[in-house]
Design an enzyme around this catalytic site. Structure first.
Site, PDB file in Angstrom:
ATOM      1  N   ASP A 108      37.154  40.766  40.043  1.00 18.74           N
ATOM      2  CA  ASP A 108      35.590  40.524  40.480  1.00 18.74           C
ATOM      3  C   ASP A 108      35.758  38.830  41.557  1.00 18.74           C
ATOM      4  OD1 ASP A 108      34.913  43.401  40.926  1.00 18.74           O
ATOM      5  OD2 ASP A 108      34.109  42.976  38.493  1.00 18.74           O
TER       6      ASP A 108
HETATM    7  N1  URA Z   1      36.902  45.541  36.281  1.00 21.11           N
HETATM    8  C1  URA Z   1      35.742  45.223  36.771  1.00 21.11           C
HETATM    9  O1  URA Z   1      34.243  45.362  35.852  1.00 21.11           O
HETATM   10  N2  URA Z   1      35.725  44.153  36.868  1.00 21.11           N
HETATM   11  C2  URA Z   1      37.146  43.203  36.957  1.00 21.11           C
HETATM   12  O2  URA Z   1      37.430  42.068  37.736  1.00 21.11           O
HETATM   13  C3  URA Z   1      38.205  43.563  36.824  1.00 21.11           C
HETATM   14  C4  URA Z   1      38.175  44.966  35.040  1.00 21.11           C
END
Ligand code: URA
Length: 255
Positions: A108
């Site tokens: 993310d």
């Molecule tokens: N889980 C998440 O919530 N975000 C990420 O970027 C990777 C795993």
């Protein structure tokens, strides 16, 4: 170029990929650790590395010419796409332009930590395909301090809108900091798991992919994966979900 010209001695191909000196690679062949398209290799074998599948100790060897594998420590605020319509910095801005590469899986926008960037389609497939179950480890700084019961719920599986999560490894590192290891790759999975127990994530860092971690890589820095690390990922894939894929201790998330 004729086929004969393209074929090189196996130990030369292995040495160039980083398995050690030609002499060492010869020993690996003599010990029967190397296969070509499933057949145990012998000294004197010549190969076209872009046309055959070479395995060392059962793991696919990254020997095709031109393959690159970077391990990047993604900073928060950088997107994991090749280009961003909103003009935000992308992970590809942080690695060399050529050869053309792509990120494997995604983190993310605000998630930090390790991501593999490569032009190796096979490794990308192995790392992201759900059936392969490669472990990914995260340090999650969460709101509040989860109770043992909440941690147990995360371990056993929590209900998300796209179904229950598979069992996860979860340890409390310090107040409000959890080490969470999952082998599924659902969208925003760790954040949603923590939401589900009432402890939203405040900071999330990926600290390990398969057996590969690096606590010394600073945010924004990248380095080449070693052939040993690529092999470790491939071996983690071969082991499948549930097997212990190694663990390294890292400094806790600092504020
Ligand atoms: N889980 C998440 O919530 N975000 C990420 O970027 C990777 C795993």
């Amino acid at each position: 170029m004729t086929d004969e010209v393209k074929r090189e001695r196996l130990q030369k191909v292995l040495a160039r990929a980083g398995y050690g000196s030609r002499r060492l690679c010869e020993e690996m062949v003599i010990e029967g650790r190397v296969t070509i398209d499933g057949e145990v290799a012998i000294i004197g074998d010549r190969v076209d590395p872009s046309a055959v599948r070479i395995e060392v100790d059962g793991a696919l060897a990254p020997v095709a010419p031109g393959l690159v594998h970077y391990l990047l420590n993604k900073p928060a605020g950088v997107v994991t796409t090749a280009s961003d319509p909103e003009g935000r910095p992308t992970v590809l801005d942080l690695v060399p332009d050529t050869p053309r590469v792509f990120p494997v899986g995604r983190l993310d926008l605000m998630t930090e930590g390790l991501i593999v960037i490569t032009n190796d389609g096979q490794l990308a497939y192995d790392l992201t395909h759900p059936s392969k179950g490669v472990e990914k480890e995260y340090l999650a700084q969460v709101h509040g301090d989860p109770t043992p019961a909440s941690i147990r719920a995360l371990r056993e599986g929590v209900a998300l809108e796209d179904g229950m999560t598979a069992p996860a490894k979860v340890a409390r590192v310090s107040e409000g900091v959890l080490r969470i290891t999952i082998h599924e790759g659902r969208n925003r999975q760790v954040r949603r798991m923590c939401d589900a127990i009432g402890h939203p994530v405040e900071r999330l860092v990926r600290t390990r992919i398969g057996g590969v971690g690096d606590a010394t890589l600073k945010p924004g820095q990248y380095r080449e994966l070693t052939v040993k690390e690529i092999t470790r990922i491939a071996t983690a894939v071969a082991a499948g979900p549930g097997d212990d894929q190694g663990h390294i201790d890292l400094a806790p998330v600092s504020k």
